[in-house]
Design an enzyme around this catalytic site. Structure first.
Site, PDB file in Angstrom:
ATOM      1  NE  ARG A  69     -33.422 -55.835 -19.070  1.00 16.15           N
ATOM      2  CZ  ARG A  69     -33.369 -54.582 -19.485  1.00 16.15           C
ATOM      3  NH1 ARG A  69     -33.614 -54.315 -20.760  1.00 16.15           N
ATOM      4  NH2 ARG A  69     -33.069 -53.598 -18.657  1.00 16.15           N
ATOM      5  CE1 TYR A  73     -34.030 -61.494 -19.396  1.00 17.45           C
ATOM      6  CE2 TYR A  73     -34.075 -60.471 -17.234  1.00 17.45           C
ATOM      7  CZ  TYR A  73     -33.519 -60.572 -18.489  1.00 17.45           C
ATOM      8  OH  TYR A  73     -32.474 -59.778 -18.835  1.00 17.45           O
ATOM      9  CE1 TYR A  95     -25.592 -63.056 -22.980  1.00 17.81           C
ATOM     10  CE2 TYR A  95     -23.317 -62.758 -22.289  1.00 17.81           C
ATOM     11  CZ  TYR A  95     -24.612 -62.295 -22.380  1.00 17.81           C
ATOM     12  OH  TYR A  95     -24.910 -61.069 -21.866  1.00 17.81           O
ATOM     13  CG  HIS A  97     -21.150 -69.046 -14.621  1.00 15.10           C
ATOM     14  ND1 HIS A  97     -22.356 -69.400 -14.043  1.00 15.10           N
ATOM     15  CD2 HIS A  97     -20.191 -69.696 -13.920  1.00 15.10           C
ATOM     16  CE1 HIS A  97     -22.130 -70.226 -13.044  1.00 15.10           C
ATOM     17  NE2 HIS A  97     -20.828 -70.430 -12.945  1.00 15.10           N
ATOM     18  CB  VAL A 100     -22.253 -64.912 -13.869  1.00 18.85           C
ATOM     19  CG1 VAL A 100     -21.679 -63.508 -13.770  1.00 18.85           C
ATOM     20  CG2 VAL A 100     -21.376 -65.886 -13.089  1.00 18.85           C
ATOM     21  CB  ALA A 127     -18.508 -60.934 -19.074  1.00 20.43           C
ATOM     22  CD  GLN A 169     -27.903 -56.344 -17.166  1.00 16.49           C
ATOM     23  OE1 GLN A 169     -28.230 -57.115 -18.068  1.00 16.49           O
ATOM     24  NE2 GLN A 169     -28.726 -56.018 -16.195  1.00 16.49           N
ATOM     25  CB  ALA A 210     -15.128 -60.593 -23.273  1.00 13.09           C
ATOM     26  CB  THR A 238     -18.435 -55.294 -17.949  1.00 13.26           C
ATOM     27  OG1 THR A 238     -19.381 -56.280 -18.386  1.00 13.26           O
ATOM     28  CG2 THR A 238     -18.311 -55.380 -16.439  1.00 13.26           C
TER      29      THR A 238
END
Ligand SMILES: C[S@@+](CC[C@H](N)C(=O)[O-])C[C@H]1O[C@@H](n2cnc3c(N)ncnc32)[C@H](O)[C@@H]1O
Length: 271
Positions: A69, A73, A95, A97, A100, A127, A169, A210, A238
């Site tokens: 990742r 990234y 997606y 915030h 966050v 979330a 995660q 969520a 989460t």
């Protein structure tokens, strides 16, 4: 250093719920951008963003199972910055915030600013916000600790069992390669071992997801700590661990506050 190319970057949060969480300010940024680059939860959200601005590009193809990742990234940050260097008004849409548990928006803004461009984050509903609403948790009641699950395993932390513990995660808990889309029961067994330093094996937990579509319900799976290894845990879950112990009064500080209040009274009322 101030850039003269006119390029600028705003990373907005689109919230969790398709079409339902976008702030007016974030919407304007998306609509007015020369290019929108998005890392959002699914294809429907991408279609909706494309309607808001046809100059839409998905960052999703950067995710490849087996590719660390960190590389993914870095490529996303470069994509955002290339547009800015080209003089574009770039909007990164993420997606939840954008600040966050999200490395790319923070890093892209940091680098753009260091090169003299205007760059900022525009907050969104994360979330975490949905979790407080759906699970009826007020983080101010007992306090709330948030950790990324792998970091929580890799580093020693001092957990306050009088507060909530939220692990992000958990679906990739313990993945040091940062290249996997899930880790299995053995990894979660190790996570449970870490948690067992502070919690009993029958401590209740909630795996929370969520809703991202209006017709969906939030997913809230209640289980015991010992059941976590065998549970189905996805990338979007989460883990919520409620307090175990009552708040412990700090008698020494209370006594000091008593003294301060007496002093205050004497100052307020010298007679
Ligand atoms: C890289 S972080 C992104 C968080 C996002 N920036 C936000 O504001 O919520 C990914 C983690 O967020 C959490 N997450 C993502 N989607 C979620 C959902 N629908 N419900 C609950 N948690 C979610 C999970 O812990 C997931 O592993």
């Amino acid at each position: 250093m101030t850039s003269t190319s006119g390029g600028r970057l705003v990373c907005v949060g689109t919230g969790m719920l398709l079409g339902g969480h976008l702030s007016p300010r974030a919407r304007v940024e998306i609509e007015r951008a020369d290019a929108v680059y998005a890392a959002v939860s699914d294809g429907l959200v991408e279609l909706w963003l494309r309607e808001l601005n046809p100059a839409f590009h998905s960052l999703q193809p950067h995710y490849v199972e087996g590719r660390p990742r960190t590389q993914t990234y870095e490529a996303m940050v470069q994509t955002l910055l290339d547009g800015v260097h080209a003089g574009q008004r770039v909007c990164g849409a993420f997606y939840g915030h954008p600040g966050v548990f999200a490395w790319v928006p923070h890093e892209a803004v940091r680098r753009a600013r260091s090169l003299g461009y205007s760059a900022r984050l525009e907050p969104g509903i994360s979330a975490e916000d949905c979790l407080y609403a759906d699970l009826g948790i007020d983080p101010g009641r007992f306090g709330c600790q948030h950790y990324e699950a792998s970091q929580f395993m890799l580093f020693r932390r001092r957990i306050d069992t009088g507060a909530y513990l939220i692990l992000w995660q958990p679906g990739v808990a313990g993945d040091r390669s940062t290249a996997r889309f899930s880790t299995g029961a053995d990894y979660r067994r190790l996570l449970v071992e870490v948690l067992r330093r502070d919690y009993p094996s029958d401590h209740p937990l909630t795996l929370y997801r969520a809703a991202t579509l209006a017709l969906e319900q939030p997913r809230m799976i209640r289980l015991r700590l010992a059941e976590l290894p065998e549970a189905v845990v996805t990338l979007a879950d989460t883990l919520v661990i409620p307090p175990l112990t009552p708040l412990q009064p700090d008698l020494a500080i209370r006594a000091r506050l008593d003294q301060l209040e007496l002093l205050q009274q004497a100052t307020d009322d010298p007679a």
